[in-house]
Scaffold this active site. Structure first.
Site, PDB file in Angstrom:
ATOM      1  N   PRO A  86       0.831  -1.208   0.000  1.00  0.00           N
ATOM      2  CA  PRO A  86       0.000   0.000   0.000  1.00  0.00           C
ATOM      3  C   PRO A  86       0.865   1.257   0.000  1.00  0.00           C
ATOM      4  O   PRO A  86       1.882   1.316   0.701  1.00  0.00           O
ATOM      5  CB  PRO A  86      -0.782  -0.125   1.309  1.00  0.00           C
ATOM      6  CG  PRO A  86      -0.746  -1.572   1.649  1.00  0.00           C
ATOM      7  CD  PRO A  86       0.560  -2.077   1.142  1.00  0.00           C
ATOM      8  N   GLU A  87       0.483   2.226  -0.803  1.00  0.00           N
ATOM      9  CA  GLU A  87       1.203   3.487  -0.841  1.00  0.00           C
ATOM     10  C   GLU A  87       0.391   4.546  -0.099  1.00  0.00           C
ATOM     11  O   GLU A  87      -0.653   4.246   0.485  1.00  0.00           O
ATOM     12  CB  GLU A  87       1.485   3.866  -2.292  1.00  0.00           C
ATOM     13  CG  GLU A  87       2.311   2.803  -3.011  1.00  0.00           C
ATOM     14  CD  GLU A  87       2.661   3.161  -4.452  1.00  0.00           C
ATOM     15  OE1 GLU A  87       2.687   4.358  -4.789  1.00  0.00           O
ATOM     16  OE2 GLU A  87       2.900   2.233  -5.241  1.00  0.00           O
TER      17      GLU A  87
END
Length: 287
Positions: free
Chosen positions: A2-3
């Protein structure tokens, strides 16, 4: 992994559900995450009241009324599931990757409140929890990380001066959390495409105009991704059953072999593997 936009969606979900609530019980099923849980993990969290859930870069920050904090990093495969004890929810995933429904395996930690519980699931166990005693130590914890793209310190002078004399390519720098916090592989490719910058160009060769574009599109793309609920690379749905929709707007990421979306361009999107990371780009539009 996840960014920033996906972690922000998790933050929003958690803040809505557990703000102003106290942790009544802590269940540890596996303490051996990327960093083993500290011995005082349960006692530290017990009866702590959460006043808000913050985020810095890809870190979630539980802010306690006591002035202490708990950091959560999702690693490569970590997800957070919110379970309503009184009401059965079809979708429990407040996170990004993997199943919208709570998996049966790899549920390592449970934080139990009066009417709900938060479960941390992580098949690869690359995520971690970290306890921080006060705001001074929290600030010190992040001192070696660069500013987020939304921060005023991520400005033209900072970016242009940072690149002076640097021979590494610009794609590498966008992934370097010491330079800028929160950008990962997905959004780095998208930022460079819209900036019309070749990903393997040496950072020292970038002009001030190039740097302006990187700053502008970093903010624009991440804000757009947050608004769209993040990017669902797989079958992600959040606790409301909504999917992240930014992947529908990808220009280059996972578009290898497809025609470039720039009007008038007849080239196709290419992919190169550098340092075990995939980089997507258009050879004609990015130079």
């Amino acid at each position: 992994m996840p960014e920033l936009p996906e972690v922000e969606i998790v933050r929003q979900s958690l803040d809505k559900k557990i703000k102003q609530k106290s942790i009544k019980k802590v269940i540890i099923r596996n303490k051996n995450l990327r960093v083993p849980l500290p011995k005082n993990f349960s006692s530290f969290l017990m009866n702590k009241k959460i006043i808000k859930v913050d985020r810095f870069s890809k870190y979630l920050i539980l802010n306690f009324k006591s002035g202490e904090f708990c950091l959560i990093h999702l690693g490569m495969s970590g997800t957070i599931h919110i379970i309503d004890i009184k009401k059965k929810l079809k979708f429990t995933n407040a996170s990004f990757y993997h199943s919208p429904i709570l998996p049966k395996k790899h549920n390592h930690i449970e934080l139990i409140f009066n009417s709900l519980k938060v479960i941390y699931n992580d098949p690869r166990r690359f995520g971690f929890f970290e306890l921080v005693e006060n705001s001074e130590k929290l600030e010190n914890r992040f001192k070696n990380l660069g500013p987020e793209p939304f921060n005023l310190n991520f400005n033209l002078n900072y970016v242009f001066n940072y690149f002076e004399g640097k021979n590494k390519n610009i794609k590498t720098f966008l992934l370097d959390q010491k330079f800028v916090s929160g950008i990962g592989n997905i959004y780095a490719s998208e930022i460079l495409f819209l900036s019309k910058i070749y990903p393997f160009k040496k950072a020292s060769l970038l002009t001030r105009e190039d740097c302006k574009k990187i700053i502008y599109y970093s903010k624009k793309i991440l804000l757009r991704a947050i608004k769209k609920g993040g990017s669902s690379i797989r079958d992600f749905k959040d606790t409301l059953g909504s999917s992240g929709n930014y992947q529908k707007e990808f220009k280059v990421y996972q578009q290898e072999g497809l025609r470039c979306k720039t009007i008038g361009c007849t080239d196709t999107i290419q992919k190169k593997i550098v340092s075990n990371r995939s980089t997507f780009f258009c050879n004609s539009c990015q130079n």
